[in-house]
Design an enzyme around this catalytic site. Sequence first.
Site, PDB file in Angstrom:
ATOM      1  N   TRP A   1      34.218  24.452  55.412  1.00 45.79           N
ATOM      2  CA  TRP A   1      32.965  25.162  55.669  1.00 45.79           C
ATOM      3  C   TRP A   1      32.610  25.043  57.141  1.00 45.79           C
ATOM      4  O   TRP A   1      33.210  24.238  57.853  1.00 45.79           O
ATOM      5  CB  TRP A   1      31.825  24.659  54.760  1.00 45.79           C
ATOM      6  CG  TRP A   1      30.722  25.666  54.682  1.00 45.79           C
ATOM      7  CD1 TRP A   1      29.513  25.621  55.315  1.00 45.79           C
ATOM      8  CD2 TRP A   1      30.751  26.903  53.973  1.00 45.79           C
ATOM      9  NE1 TRP A   1      28.794  26.774  55.030  1.00 45.79           N
ATOM     10  CE2 TRP A   1      29.527  27.570  54.219  1.00 45.79           C
ATOM     11  CE3 TRP A   1      31.706  27.538  53.163  1.00 45.79           C
ATOM     12  CZ2 TRP A   1      29.230  28.832  53.683  1.00 45.79           C
ATOM     13  CZ3 TRP A   1      31.397  28.793  52.618  1.00 45.79           C
ATOM     14  CH2 TRP A   1      30.178  29.415  52.881  1.00 45.79           C
TER      15      TRP A   1
ATOM     16  N   ASP B   1      24.617  28.378  63.503  1.00 46.24           N
ATOM     17  CA  ASP B   1      23.244  28.807  63.228  1.00 46.24           C
ATOM     18  C   ASP B   1      23.008  28.931  61.715  1.00 46.24           C
ATOM     19  O   ASP B   1      23.843  28.516  60.907  1.00 46.24           O
ATOM     20  CB  ASP B   1      22.940  30.127  63.956  1.00 46.24           C
ATOM     21  CG  ASP B   1      23.765  31.313  63.450  1.00 46.24           C
ATOM     22  OD1 ASP B   1      24.561  31.150  62.487  1.00 46.24           O
ATOM     23  OD2 ASP B   1      23.609  32.415  64.001  1.00 46.24           O
TER      24      ASP B   1
ATOM     25  N   GLU C   1      21.377  38.178  47.547  1.00 44.02           N
ATOM     26  CA  GLU C   1      21.306  37.685  48.924  1.00 44.02           C
ATOM     27  C   GLU C   1      20.975  38.832  49.872  1.00 44.02           C
ATOM     28  O   GLU C   1      20.173  38.694  50.786  1.00 44.02           O
ATOM     29  CB  GLU C   1      22.655  37.064  49.295  1.00 44.02           C
ATOM     30  CG  GLU C   1      22.731  36.485  50.683  1.00 44.02           C
ATOM     31  CD  GLU C   1      24.112  35.870  50.951  1.00 44.02           C
ATOM     32  OE1 GLU C   1      25.117  36.613  50.937  1.00 44.02           O
ATOM     33  OE2 GLU C   1      24.177  34.650  51.159  1.00 44.02           O
TER      34      GLU C   1
ATOM     35  N   GLU D   1      25.790  30.350  59.849  1.00 40.96           N
ATOM     36  CA  GLU D   1      27.039  29.623  59.979  1.00 40.96           C
ATOM     37  C   GLU D   1      27.959  30.310  60.995  1.00 40.96           C
ATOM     38  O   GLU D   1      29.154  30.423  60.794  1.00 40.96           O
ATOM     39  CB  GLU D   1      27.713  29.464  58.588  1.00 40.96           C
ATOM     40  CG  GLU D   1      26.697  29.662  57.457  1.00 40.96           C
ATOM     41  CD  GLU D   1      26.615  28.637  56.367  1.00 40.96           C
ATOM     42  OE1 GLU D   1      26.730  27.451  56.664  1.00 40.96           O
ATOM     43  OE2 GLU D   1      26.407  29.037  55.227  1.00 40.96           O
TER      44      GLU D   1
END
Length: 382
Positions: free
Chosen positions: A117, A167, A326, A170
Amino acid sequence: MTTTIDQARIRALAERSVQLITELQHPDGAYPASPTFSAYQGYSWYRDGAFIADGMSAAGAVESASRFFDWCQRMLEQRRAQIADIARAEAEGRPLPDDAMLPTRFTLDGSEGDDEWWDFQTDGYGTWVWAVVAHARRHSLGLERWAEGIRLSVDYLIATGHRACFDWWEEHVEHVHVSTLGCVIAGLESAADSGVLDAAQREAARAAAATARERIATEGVREGHLTKWIGSAEVDGSLAAIIAPMGTVDASSPLGLTSISAIEQQLCVGEGVHRFRADTFYGGGQWPLLSCFLGLAHVAAGNRERARQLLDWAVSTATDTGELPEQVGEHLLAPERRAEWIERWGPVATPLLWSHAMVVRLAVELDLVQPATPSTLTEVSS
Ligand code: BGC
């Protein structure tokens, strides 16, 4: 054309949202970002989770929010030695590399998981501290329960909050992001006011927050508005959050008002807010949760009418089964890039718990939903 939604539908979605979040909360307290989306499944983020907890707290789901904050504290306590190493190295002028920093997300049962990640994001560690202090204040709870987690976060934020990192989205690890700085400031200042720091740590927290404020004022403002990162001329939808609900920037100040209108002009199409102009993720659609943040900023600046329009639009993005996504693809900035993401990760994350929480948060702020009292809400107690 502005979408108009009646209050009963808003209330029904808010109730469903609180119920959904309650059902999906892990027994240990973590909130999953999304129960079904391939890339998020099984993980909880400090950022998403802190705002989810803030929404739940505002809705009266006191115990649910408290249990999330317990989980945050546990993650930090388990990494006490790592935080001490990071803080010591920074104080000695030999800062550790990004891969030695705390992760951005954890598995629901508290491990770091095996999936790669974009780790190293400082905003979430500030946001949870802001959220837990706001929660304690809202419900007159003692902060002793989370004192250790707050103190560990302050050490971590003092050591790392000034650094470039990924940020909210990502991305762009090479930059210092203004909304990230705003979250760090909110955490440090909330901690300093919380009464759980000793004098030395309180002064250090205030000094670090003041330095970050100065940095925003001198390098994070262009044409009167906050910028996406230090040195950029662009805006980012996440900047609304540091106006409200976090209050790092006063909504009614010239900087707050000009930032709200820059987001309106540059990122908002109708009532749907884009993350940033160059967004290509799933074609760069509009994010209901960002419309809610912008709505909260408008409420703080006194414009409830615009906030209601933004909320109505966010509510209108729910599926027939009452799940919020989302993002939606009504207006795409890069339509040619949508298919590649669907192929990579599947359809857009739905439900996204953060979207649900932000609808709840704004609906409560607009007095369209009354916070539940313990007798009207079924809660799992710890
Ligand atoms: C977003 C993050 C978010 C994560 C989980 C990512 O796509 O960029 O802001 O924390 O999803 O919802």
